[in-house]
Design an enzyme around this catalytic site. Sequence first.
Site, PDB file in Angstrom:
ATOM      1  N   ARG A 112      45.051   7.585  72.338  1.00  0.00           N
ATOM      2  CA  ARG A 112      44.467   7.349  73.581  1.00  0.00           C
ATOM      3  C   ARG A 112      44.379   8.405  74.702  1.00  0.00           C
ATOM      4  NH1 ARG A 112      46.564   1.237  73.625  1.00  0.00           N
ATOM      5  NH2 ARG A 112      45.095   0.144  72.269  1.00  0.00           N
ATOM      6  N   ARG A 133      36.581  16.098  67.364  1.00  0.00           N
ATOM      7  CA  ARG A 133      37.894  15.563  68.043  1.00  0.00           C
ATOM      8  C   ARG A 133      38.583  14.188  67.456  1.00  0.00           C
ATOM      9  NH1 ARG A 133      39.151  11.181  69.579  1.00  0.00           N
ATOM     10  NH2 ARG A 133      37.665  10.998  71.069  1.00  0.00           N
ATOM     11  N   SER A 134      37.638  13.436  67.012  1.00  0.00           N
ATOM     12  CA  SER A 134      38.190  12.286  66.214  1.00  0.00           C
ATOM     13  C   SER A 134      38.939  12.562  64.923  1.00  0.00           C
ATOM     14  CB  SER A 134      37.094  11.329  65.939  1.00  0.00           C
ATOM     15  OG  SER A 134      36.349  10.686  67.032  1.00  0.00           O
ATOM     16  N   THR A 152      42.677  -1.562  61.951  1.00  0.00           N
ATOM     17  CA  THR A 152      41.526  -2.369  62.066  1.00  0.00           C
ATOM     18  C   THR A 152      41.203  -2.941  60.990  1.00  0.00           C
ATOM     19  OG1 THR A 152      41.118  -0.982  64.123  1.00  0.00           O
ATOM     20  CG2 THR A 152      39.264  -2.610  63.148  1.00  0.00           C
ATOM     21  N   GLU A 154      40.279   2.648  69.918  1.00  0.00           N
ATOM     22  CA  GLU A 154      41.586   3.007  70.654  1.00  0.00           C
ATOM     23  C   GLU A 154      41.523   2.025  71.966  1.00  0.00           C
ATOM     24  OE1 GLU A 154      43.463   4.770  68.945  1.00  0.00           O
ATOM     25  OE2 GLU A 154      42.224   6.550  68.022  1.00  0.00           O
ATOM     26  N   PHE A 202      45.769 -12.117  78.477  1.00  0.00           N
ATOM     27  CA  PHE A 202      45.129 -11.842  77.107  1.00  0.00           C
ATOM     28  C   PHE A 202      44.794 -13.229  76.282  1.00  0.00           C
ATOM     29  CE2 PHE A 202      47.102  -7.943  77.941  1.00  0.00           C
ATOM     30  CZ  PHE A 202      46.346  -7.096  77.382  1.00  0.00           C
ATOM     31  N   LEU A 225      48.725   4.383  68.736  1.00  0.00           N
ATOM     32  CA  LEU A 225      47.592   4.255  69.489  1.00  0.00           C
ATOM     33  C   LEU A 225      47.599   4.882  71.088  1.00  0.00           C
ATOM     34  CD1 LEU A 225      46.317   0.781  68.570  1.00  0.00           C
ATOM     35  CD2 LEU A 225      45.344   2.915  67.810  1.00  0.00           C
ATOM     36  N   GLY A 251      45.241   3.175  58.970  1.00  0.00           N
ATOM     37  CA  GLY A 251      44.591   1.708  58.668  1.00  0.00           C
ATOM     38  C   GLY A 251      45.177   0.775  59.515  1.00  0.00           C
TER      39      GLY A 251
END
Length: 404
Positions: free
Chosen positions: A263, A110-111, A152, A383, A403, A259, A150
């Site tokens: 997700r 799945r990834s 992270t 994610e 945060f 993302l 790319g």
Amino acid sequence: MPAQPSSASSAASPVPPFDPGDPLGLDELLSDEDRAVRDTVRQWTADRVLPHIAEWYEAGELPGIRELARELGSIGALGMSLTGYGCAGASAVQYGLACLELEAADSGIRSLVSVQGSLAMYAIWRFGSEEQKQQWLPRMAAGEVIGCFGLTEPDHGSDPAGMRTYAKRDGDDWVLTGRKMWITNGSVAGVAVVWARTDEGIRGFVVPTDAPGFAAPEIKHKWSLRASVTSELVLDEVRLPADAVLPEVTGLRGPLGCLSHARYGIVWGSMGAARASFEAALDYAKTREQFGKPIGGFQLTQAKLADMAVELHKGILLAQHLGLRMDAGRLRPEQISFGKLNNVREAIEICRTARTILGANGISLEYPVMRHATNLESVLTYEGTVEMHQLVLGKALTGLDAFR
């Protein structure tokens, strides 16, 4: 007094029998086309993944990944919710069902599909130029080119605004320097969507992986997502033409929008891992005998199975609800955080409970449970970690940003 249904209407619509595989009758919410998409992906995983996945996982490799990608392209699973450029144009619910079936086989499969379609392809489709779309998307949809994403970095995961990868202008060109970490598909990709700081803000770049200065060493010694290619990206003054930049976005809303799309697939996919583990535990409980009868006949085991079934099918119902909202254009990022936080967390608990039912056999690769449990430890983090999604929801609930 409420009207009672007539005997004729009752006879025309009998209550269906209870289905242990679908206790809430959620299959009735799906269209014939939805079920056809689901069944196609399920059959592909049964033919091409399940007979080999334990061996691949134990070896820590995904052999034949390029062939698998082409096969996934042939059934329309790559970039399937995108329109045009050879993409299937499937609904969000259909994409979610595909993610569930793929992760029921293995999170690594799945990834592969999520990174290809929801990150690399989506970034080009949503923010790229027409030339970039024409150059890359048809080949990526067919599985002829694998993509990676790319964002992270070794020192910047949950706080991508602190990224150090930098792109500077040099005449009409861009020159990229930096490192990215934990990149799915990296060492087998033909194209990388790389996010970097510039004097104008954060920008995305479409980087052919054969560009001088680009390297993608594979990350080894993983105990999770072992049947998946995970790499570091090293960019050593990679020179790109001016038209390599994604023209339609500047700032973090670009990568964060990608993302969110990925997700959403995890909300469904995690329930696939949970379903496979639950089904293994249920089958085992009906055949494994202790104290003179199947262990499924004991109250404590039945309590575990009932709790697992409740959380599994609540999670699938949540995923379907979010899918319908996405199809209607009404899905918010906070709602995706809600789904990712709940479903991955519950999936891990289902796997752990399933392992207890299988006893010592639960740690064996003869059964899928421990493999899914260890994979989900990665899914829990990537994610967006649990803590980040809690803070997203906390801010949405209180209006206060915690945060920083």
